[in-house]
Scaffold this motif. Structure first.
Motif, PDB file in Angstrom:
ATOM      1  N   GLY A 137      37.207 116.545  29.883  1.00 16.07           N
ATOM      2  CA  GLY A 137      37.420 116.744  28.453  1.00 16.07           C
ATOM      3  C   GLY A 137      36.344 117.630  27.848  1.00 16.07           C
ATOM      4  O   GLY A 137      36.623 118.542  27.072  1.00 16.07           O
ATOM      5  N   MET A 170      38.478 103.125  31.300  1.00 19.72           N
ATOM      6  CA  MET A 170      39.698 103.839  30.970  1.00 19.72           C
ATOM      7  C   MET A 170      40.818 102.859  30.776  1.00 19.72           C
ATOM      8  O   MET A 170      41.075 102.028  31.640  1.00 19.72           O
ATOM      9  CB  MET A 170      40.076 104.784  32.115  1.00 19.72           C
ATOM     10  N   ARG A 172      49.561 112.726  25.102  1.00 22.67           N
ATOM     11  CA  ARG A 172      48.880 111.595  24.488  1.00 22.67           C
ATOM     12  C   ARG A 172      47.411 111.550  24.882  1.00 22.67           C
ATOM     13  O   ARG A 172      46.592 111.000  24.169  1.00 22.67           O
ATOM     14  CB  ARG A 172      49.581 110.289  24.904  1.00 22.67           C
ATOM     15  N   ASP A 173      47.101 112.095  26.053  1.00 23.54           N
ATOM     16  CA  ASP A 173      45.716 112.061  26.519  1.00 23.54           C
ATOM     17  C   ASP A 173      45.447 113.350  27.282  1.00 23.54           C
ATOM     18  O   ASP A 173      46.191 113.705  28.188  1.00 23.54           O
ATOM     19  CB  ASP A 173      45.495 110.863  27.444  1.00 23.54           C
ATOM     20  N   HIS A 174      44.372 114.053  26.901  1.00 20.31           N
ATOM     21  CA  HIS A 174      44.117 115.346  27.518  1.00 20.31           C
ATOM     22  C   HIS A 174      43.872 115.224  29.010  1.00 20.31           C
ATOM     23  O   HIS A 174      44.059 116.168  29.757  1.00 20.31           O
ATOM     24  CB  HIS A 174      42.917 116.011  26.844  1.00 20.31           C
ATOM     25  N   ARG A 175      43.472 114.023  29.476  1.00 14.53           N
ATOM     26  CA  ARG A 175      43.131 113.894  30.886  1.00 14.53           C
ATOM     27  C   ARG A 175      44.349 113.997  31.784  1.00 14.53           C
ATOM     28  O   ARG A 175      44.247 114.201  32.981  1.00 14.53           O
ATOM     29  CB  ARG A 175      42.391 112.586  31.139  1.00 14.53           C
ATOM     30  N   THR A 176      45.537 113.846  31.139  1.00 11.61           N
ATOM     31  CA  THR A 176      46.757 114.058  31.903  1.00 11.61           C
ATOM     32  C   THR A 176      46.755 115.450  32.536  1.00 11.61           C
ATOM     33  O   THR A 176      47.234 115.650  33.650  1.00 11.61           O
ATOM     34  CB  THR A 176      47.978 113.955  30.957  1.00 11.61           C
ATOM     35  N   TYR A 227      42.917 106.681  35.258  1.00 12.06           N
ATOM     36  CA  TYR A 227      42.023 107.803  35.255  1.00 12.06           C
ATOM     37  C   TYR A 227      41.732 108.196  36.671  1.00 12.06           C
ATOM     38  O   TYR A 227      41.361 107.369  37.491  1.00 12.06           O
ATOM     39  CB  TYR A 227      40.726 107.424  34.544  1.00 12.06           C
ATOM     40  N   ARG A 251      43.620 117.527  20.107  1.00 14.16           N
ATOM     41  CA  ARG A 251      43.760 116.392  21.030  1.00 14.16           C
ATOM     42  C   ARG A 251      42.389 115.912  21.523  1.00 14.16           C
ATOM     43  O   ARG A 251      42.082 114.737  21.452  1.00 14.16           O
ATOM     44  CB  ARG A 251      44.671 116.812  22.207  1.00 14.16           C
ATOM     45  N   HIS A 277      36.687 103.376  20.102  1.00 11.69           N
ATOM     46  CA  HIS A 277      37.359 102.798  21.272  1.00 11.69           C
ATOM     47  C   HIS A 277      37.622 101.322  21.069  1.00 11.69           C
ATOM     48  O   HIS A 277      36.724 100.591  20.699  1.00 11.69           O
ATOM     49  CB  HIS A 277      36.507 103.008  22.516  1.00 11.69           C
ATOM     50  N   TYR A 290      34.534 107.152  24.912  1.00  9.44           N
ATOM     51  CA  TYR A 290      35.017 106.672  26.205  1.00  9.44           C
ATOM     52  C   TYR A 290      33.880 106.398  27.155  1.00  9.44           C
ATOM     53  O   TYR A 290      32.991 107.218  27.315  1.00  9.44           O
ATOM     54  CB  TYR A 290      35.914 107.726  26.858  1.00  9.44           C
ATOM     55  N   SER A 321      40.283 112.363  20.643  1.00 12.99           N
ATOM     56  CA  SER A 321      39.696 111.473  21.649  1.00 12.99           C
ATOM     57  C   SER A 321      38.214 111.274  21.378  1.00 12.99           C
ATOM     58  O   SER A 321      37.679 110.166  21.496  1.00 12.99           O
ATOM     59  CB  SER A 321      39.866 112.058  23.041  1.00 12.99           C
TER      60      SER A 321
END
Lengths: 484, 522
Positions: B378, B473, B131-135, B477, B433, B442, B468, B437
Motif C-alpha cells: 500500500g 488483517m 474494497r481493499d487495495h491489497r487485492t 492477506y 482507496r 481499525h 493496519y 485505508s
C-alpha cells in the motif's frame, strides 16, 4: 521506510521548486526578451486588433481604418494618399510604418502610456487603449498648392511659419499612394517592390530626407555670415571683388553668369547672384566663421526631429580656402534638405531667429482630449536683428528687380533667392533649380510663410533650369495659399 | 505476534470522515470552473456563454457522482483528493473550450467532457468495487503482462506525429500506454514490496555504495530494457522517462539503498546518451531544447517550443485574462501537449503557481497516505502513484517551458486526450482507496489493554492510529500464493517492527520511522 518516503517527497518538492523557478524565469525575468522577439507575432496581433488613430489636417482626418476581418484585422486607409504621403508616411501590416505613422506610432496604436486614463491600473488590467489622434500643423490649401505646383515634375517643397516653426506643407513628387501598402495581400508586396524599383523613387520624402547642393540659395547664409562678422558693413558699398575670381591656392577661375559683378555692392551681387563676390566673402569670413553661421541655421545637425528625423544638411568643417570659396556659393560638399533651406528663409523673415520646425501641433486621445501639445521654441539665433533686416531688404530686391521676379505677389512683401545647383561628376548632371522665399501680408505683423522649392527636372533643357524660371512660380503659388 | 508499540485510538473516539469538507470543496471547484467559463464568454463574445449552465451542471453531476461513491465506500478518504481532481478537470475543460474558439471546425471540448464522464464513472467503479487495495497485489504479474501488451500494441499501428503510441479505431484514438502506467506502477509496488529485503540486504559493498547481486538485478534490468525499448520502438521519450523515474523512486523507497539510485542514474544516463545520439527523433528534441530559437535565426519562423515560450512570456505575472491570449499561435497540439502555455499566458505566473501547488497538494496527499499506511504494498502503491503524477507534471511542464527537452505527454487532467483523463481518474480512485485505508480507524485496534502501551502515543489523538497491523488483517492477506518470490523473507519480517533483532540497524530505522510516523499524523 518512512524516512525514504520522506526523502522521495523531498525529491518531488525539488521538482516543484525547479518548475516554479523556471516559470519565474520565463514569465518574468526573460519575458521582455521573448516579447520583443521578431518572430513573436503578439505585438502585431494586438496592434491591428483595433482601428488606428487618425492623422488630422485642418481638423479633418486624412486617414482612416478598414476592418479586413483577417487576423491582422484593421487596415489603414488614406483619403488623399499621394498628396499627404510625405506627411503621413505609410502604415503597413507587412512593411511597418514611416514618417508620422512611425514617429507617433505609440499614440496612433494606443500603446502610449499617456493615453491611459488611470495609468497604473491599465498596466495591471492590460486594457487596450483606443488609438489617439495626431493633429498636424499642415494646412491643406498650402499642401495642395505645392503639390499642384510641382505637378509632374520631380522635386520637393517645404513651407514653414517663420514665427513658430510650424510646417505648413511638406511635399515630395513623384509621390505614391500609401493605401496600396496597407494589408496583407500579395498586391502589397507587389506594390512595395514596384515602388522600390521605380526610377522616380516615389517613397523618398525629398523635402525631409533628401539633401541637394543648395547652390546660390546658400548665399543667404554667406551674406548673413559676412554681415555678422562685419566683413561687409554697408550693403550698398562696392566690394573689391574681381571678376573672374581665382580660387585661393589654385589656378581655377570662378566666373559669373550675370554681368556687373566686378566690385559689385553686396546688394547688387545678391540680386543678380554673383558667384565671385560671395566666394570671396566666404574666404574673408573664413572656415570657422562660415561653419559657425551655417550651424546656427541648422546645418550639420543630425538630430533634428519634426518628429521624424530630418536628413543632416552639411557644411563641411575641414576645408582649404578654395573649398570654402566654393562652399560659400552652395557647391563643393555643401548640401541641404528643402526643409533646411525653408528654415534659412524663415530665419531671415523672423528677424534672425531659427524656430525648431514641427509637424505635430498636438496629440489627443480618442475622445479629442489633448494629451500633449507642441510649444514652439527657438533652435538658435542665426544672425543679429540688423543683419536679418538687411537680408530682408536684399531678398525683397531679388523679387522686385533681381532673378526672382516670378515670385512677386500683389498686396504682400515677398523676399526670395534663386539657385541653380550643379551636381554630378564634373557637374554634368542636370542642375537643380532652387527657390527660397518668404512672404508677409502688407500690414501684418509677422511673415506668413517661408518656402523652399527644389525642382530636379531631368526633362527640362539646361538653360530653362534656373530658380527664377522653374521654382519661383511654385513658391509663389504656395505663398499665395499661405497668405489667404 | 505481539506488537508492544502498537498504538490504537482510544475507544469511543471516532475518526472524522471529512466528507462534508469534501462536498464544500467540490462546490468551490465547480464554481471556480463555471466562473472561468463565463469569463471566457465575456472576454470573447461579451456575453455569458449559453451553455455555461449545462457545463456547470455537467461538472457538478460528475463531482456529485464521485462524492457519493466516496461517501458510500471510502468514507475516511482524504477530502482533498476528489476536489482537486474535479478542479483540474474543470480547468482543463475550460481551457479546451476556450481554445475551441480559435478552431471553430475542430471542437474538442464536448468529446473531452464525454471522456471526463467516462473517467469519473471509472473512478466511481474503482472506489465501489475495489474494497481493499491489497487485492491488487495478487494480480501483480497479470497487470505487468497486460501493461506490456498495451504498450507493445501501438507498434503495429501507424505512427502519429512521429510517435507510435496511438491506436486509431473507427475515428476514436487512444493511447494504451496511458493505462499501462497504472498497471506497471502496481507491478512495481507489488514486486518491490515482496523483494525489498533481498534487494536491500544482499550484494557487494563497493566504496560507500552497496550494489545488488545479479539475481535480483535481473528484473530491474528488464524494466530498464523495456523503457529503452519503448523509447526506441515508439519514439516516446516521455513515457520512458516516466517509467524509469517512478521505478527508481520506488526502488529507493523500498530499499533505502543509494546504490540503487547510482545504478539507476548510470543506466538512465547510458540509455539517454545512446538514444540521444542514435535516434534522430529524440536527437532533434534535444537540439530544439538547447536552441529553441534556432529556427528563427535560420529564417523558418518560430518553432512550437519558441511559440510556447512566447506565450508564457506574454502572460507575465498576472496573465492576459482568460480568452485574451494568443496561444493559438502554437498551432498543432495546443490543446494537448501545449495546453499549459494557454494557461500560463492567460492566467500568468500567479495562476501557474496556483496550478503547480494544486498538483503538489495532490502528490503530497498521496505521500501522506503512503506514510500512514502499514502494509508495504500500500505504501509503495501510494508513493508510486503520487510520484507518477509528480514526474509527469514535471516532464511535460518542464518540457513546454524549456527546462528539459520536450516530450509529448499530457498534463494530468488539463490536456485534451481521453486515455489520459480516464487514467488520471483511475489514479485518483486508487489514491482515494489507499487514503481511506490509511485514515480508517481499525476496528480491532480498540482492544482494551493494548492501548497506550507506549506512553507517548496514548496522549495523542485517535487520528494518529496506524490503521493496519499486518498481522491483524481482517481478511486474507498474502502475496498471491507464490506469485511473488522471496516469501520466506516476508515471513516474520513483514511487520516492520518485527525486524527487531534480525537486522540490528534496520530495526532501528524502523523504530525511528514509527515515531516519525506519529508526528506526521498529528
Amino acid at each position: 521506510m518512512n524516512r525514504y518516503i520522506r526523502r522521495a517527497s523531498v525529491f518531488c518538492l525539488l521538482l516543484l521548486v525547479a518548475l516554479l523557478l523556471n516559470a519565474a524565469r520565463v514569465q518574468v525575468f526573460e519575458a521582455g526578451h521573448y516579447d520583443d522577439d521578431s518572430a513573436n507575432r503578439r505585438a502585431a496581433l494586438t496592434r491591428y486588433s483595433q482601428p488606428r488613430g487618425d492623422i488630422l489636417v485642418d481638423g479633418e482626418p486624412v486617414t482612416g481604418s478598414r476592418d479586413s476581418g483577417g487576423r491582422l484585422r484593421y487596415e489603414r486607409t488614406y483619403a488623399e494618399g499621394p498628396l499627404y504621403a510625405p506627411v503621413t508616411g505609410y502604415a503597413s501590416q507587412v512593411y511597418g510604418t514611416s514618417l508620422l505613422e512611425n514617429a507617433e506610432d505609440d499614440v496612433l496604436s494606443g500603446t502610449d502610456p499617456r493615453l491611459a486614463a488611470v495609468p497604473l491600473w491599465t498596466d495591471i488590467s492590460r486594457e487596450q487603449q483606443p488609438g489617439g489622434d495626431v493633429v498636424s500643423t499642415v494646412v491643406a490649401a498650402v499642401q495642395q498648392a505645392a503639390f499642384e505646383g510641382l505637378g509632374g515634375k520631380k522635386g520637393a517643397v517645404a513651407a514653414v511659419q517663420p514665427r513658430t516653426g510650424k510646417i505648413l506643407a511638406l511635399v515630395s513628387t513623384p509621390s505614391y499612394d500609401p493605401n496600396d501598402l496597407a494589408g496583407t495581400e500579395q498586391s502589397v508586396a507587389d506594390t512595395w517592390n514596384r515602388l522600390n524599383r521605380s526610377a522616380g523613387q516615389p517613397m523618398i520624402n525629398r523635402a525631409l530626407k533628401q539633401t541637394y547642393p543648395p547652390g546660390s540659395t546658400f548665399k543667404v547664409v554667406t551674406a548673413a555670415a559676412a554681415l555678422d562678422h562685419r566683413k561687409v558693413t554697408d550693403i550698398d558699398a562696392a566690394t573689391d571683388a574681381p571678376d573672374p575670381y581665382t580660387l585661393p591656392g589654385t589656378s581655377t577661375r570662378l566666373t559669373n553668369e550675370a554681368g556687373g559683378c566686378a566690385n559689385a555692392s553686396l546688394r547688387h551681387a545678391f540680386e543678380v547672384s554673383c558667384n565671385t563676390v560671395f566666394a570671396r566673402l566666404g574666404v574673408d569670413v573664413g572656415l570657422d566663421g562660415m561653419v559657425g553661421t551655417a550651424e546656427k541655421f541648422g546645418f550639420n545637425d543630425a538630430d533634428l526631429k519634426i518628429p521624424s528625423t530630418a536628413a543632416r544638411s552639411v557644411f563641411d568643417t575641414e576645408m582649404d580656402d578654395a573649398q570654402v570659396a566654393l562652399s560659400a556659393i552652395g557647391q563643393y560638399d555643401t548640401t541641404a534638405t528643402p526643409l533646411q533651406m525653408a528654415m534659412v528663409a524663415a530665419a531671415v523673415a523672423n528677424g534672425g531667429e531659427v524656430k525648431t520646425p514641427y509637424l505635430v501641433d498636438k496629440v489627443t486621445d480618442a475622445h479629442g482630449g489633448t494629451v500633449a501639445a507642441t510649444r514652439h521654441k527657438t533652435l538658435h539665433r542665426a544672425m543679429s536683428r540688423g543683419t536679418a533686416r538687411r537680408l530682408q531688404e536684399m531678398m525683397t530686391g531679388v523679387v522686385t528687380r533681381g532673378t526672382g521676379t516670378g515670385a512677386a505677389i500683389d498686396g504682400a512683401t515677398v523676399g526670395g533667392k534663386t539657385g541653380t545647383a550643379q551636381h554630378g561628376v564634373g557637374n554634368k548632371g542636370t542642375p537643380y533649380a532652387w527657390f527660397v522665399s518668404w512672404a508677409k501680408k502688407d500690414g501684418a505683423a509677422d511673415p506668413a510663410v517661408a518656402v523652399a522649392v527644389v525642382v530636379e527636372d531631368a526633362a527640362a533643357d539646361r538653360a530653362d533650369i534656373s530658380g527664377g524660371g522653374s521654382a519661383a512660380p511654385i513658391a509663389r503659388a504656395v505663398m499665395r495659399a499661405a497668405l489667404r | 505476534m505481539t506488537a508492544p508499540t502498537a498504538d490504537a485510538p482510544p475507544p469511543g473516539l471516532r475518526m472524522p470522515g471529512r466528507r462534508g469538507t469534501e462536498l464544500a470543496l467540490l462546490a468551490g471547484a465547480v464554481l471556480i470552473s463555471v466562473c472561468g467559463y463565463i469569463d471566457v464568454g465575456l472576454a470573447r463574445q461579451n456575453a455569458v456563454p449559453g451553455d455555461a449552465a449545462s457545463y456547470g451542471a455537467g461538472l457538478a453531476a460528475l463531482a456529485l457522482l464521485g462524492h457519493l461513491a466516496v461517501r458510500f465506500r471510502a468514507p475516511y478518504a482524504d477530502p482533498l483528493l476528489l476536489p482537486i481532481a474535479i478542479l483540474l478537470n474543470g480547468l482543463g475543460l475550460l481551457l479546451i473550450f476556450r481554445l475551441d474558439l480559435e478552431t471553430p471546425v475542430d471542437r474538442a471540448a464536448p468529446t473531452q467532457l464525454v471522456w471526463s464522464a467516462l473517467g469519473v464513472g471509472l473512478f466511481a467503479a474503482v472506489v465501489l468495487l475495489l474494497r481493499d487495495h491489497r487485492t491488487l497485489q495478487r494480480y501483480a504479474y497479470v497487470s505487468v503482462a497486460a501493461g506490456l501488451v498495451l504498450m507493445v500494441v501501438p507498434i503495429f499501428f501507424p505512427a502519429v506525429n512521429g510517435a507510435k503510441i496511438w491506436i486509431r479505431v473507427a475515428g476514436f484514438s487512444f493511447q494504451p500506454g496511458e493505462f499501462a502506467k497504472i498497471l506497471i506502477t502496481v507491478f512495481f509496488a507489488a514486486y518491490l514490496a515482496a523483494n525489498r529485503n533481498a534487494l536491500a540486504h544482499t550484494g557487494k559493498r563497493m566504496w560507500k555504495l552497496q550494489f545488488p547481486t545479479g539475481r535480483v538485478l535481473g528484473p530491474v534490468v528488464a524494466v530498464w530494457l523495456v523503457s529503452v525499448g519503448v523509447l526506441v520502438l515508439e519514439r516516446d521519450l516521455g513515457t520512458s522517462l516516466l517509467f524509469f523515474g517512478v521505478f527508481v523512486v520506488l526502488l529507493y523507497v523500498a530499499t533505502g539503498r543509494t546504490g540503487w539510485i547510482a545504478v539507476g542514474l548510470l543506466l538512465a544516463a547510458a540509455g539517454a546518451a545512446a538514444v540521444g545520439v542514435l535516434e534522430p527523433h529524440v536527437h532533434s528534441r534535444v537540439a530544439d531544447w538547447l536552441h529553441p530559437f534556432a529556427s528563427i535565426t535560420a529564417g523558418r519562423g518560430a518553432s512550437q517550443l519558441a511559440q510556447s515560450l512566447f506565450a508564457f512570456a506574454a502572460g507575465g505575472l498576472l496573465g492576459t485574462g482568460l480568452g485574451e491570449g494568443h496561444s493559438a499561435l502554437i498551432g498543432f497540439a495546443m490543446k494537448s501537449d501545449f495546453i499549459l502555455a494557454t494557461y500560463g499566458e492567460e492566467l500568468g505566473l500567479t495562476g501557474l503557481t496556483a496550478l503547480f501547488l494544486l498538483y503538489a497538494l495532490l502528490v503530497a496527499r498521496g505521500y501522506r497516505a503512503g506514510l500512514a499506511l502499514r502494509d508495504p504494498f500500500g505504501r509503495l502503491l501510494a508513493v508510486g502513484l503520487a510520484s507518477l503524477l509528480a514526474v509527469q507534471v514535471f516532464v511535460i511542464a518542464g518540457g513546454v517551458m524549456g527546462l528539459i527537452p520536450l516530450t509529448g505527454m499530457a498534463m494530468p487532467f488539463l490536456a485534451q486526450g481521453g486515455s489520459s483523463v480516464v487514467t488520471n481518474w483511475v489514479i485518483v480512485a486508487l489514491l482515494i482507496r489507499v487514503s481511506d485505508s490509511a485514515r480508517r480507524p481499525h476496528p480491532d485496534a480498540a482492544e482494551p489493554g493494548v492501548v497506550a502501551a507506549a506512553g507517548t502515543d496514548g496522549a495523542r489523538s485517535g487520528a494518529s492510529a496506524p490503521p493496519y497491523e499486518e498481522d491483524d488483517m481482517p481478511y486474507g492477506y498474502g502475496y498471491g500464493g507464490g506469485e511473488v518470490e522471496d516469501n520466506h523473507h516476508n515471513h516474520g519480517n513483514h511487520d516492520e517492527r518485527g525486524n527487531h533483532g534480525n537486522h540490528g540497524n534496520h530495526g532501528n530505522h524502523d523504530e525511528y520511522d514509527h515515531h516519525d510516523d506519529q508526528d506526521s499524523h498529528r
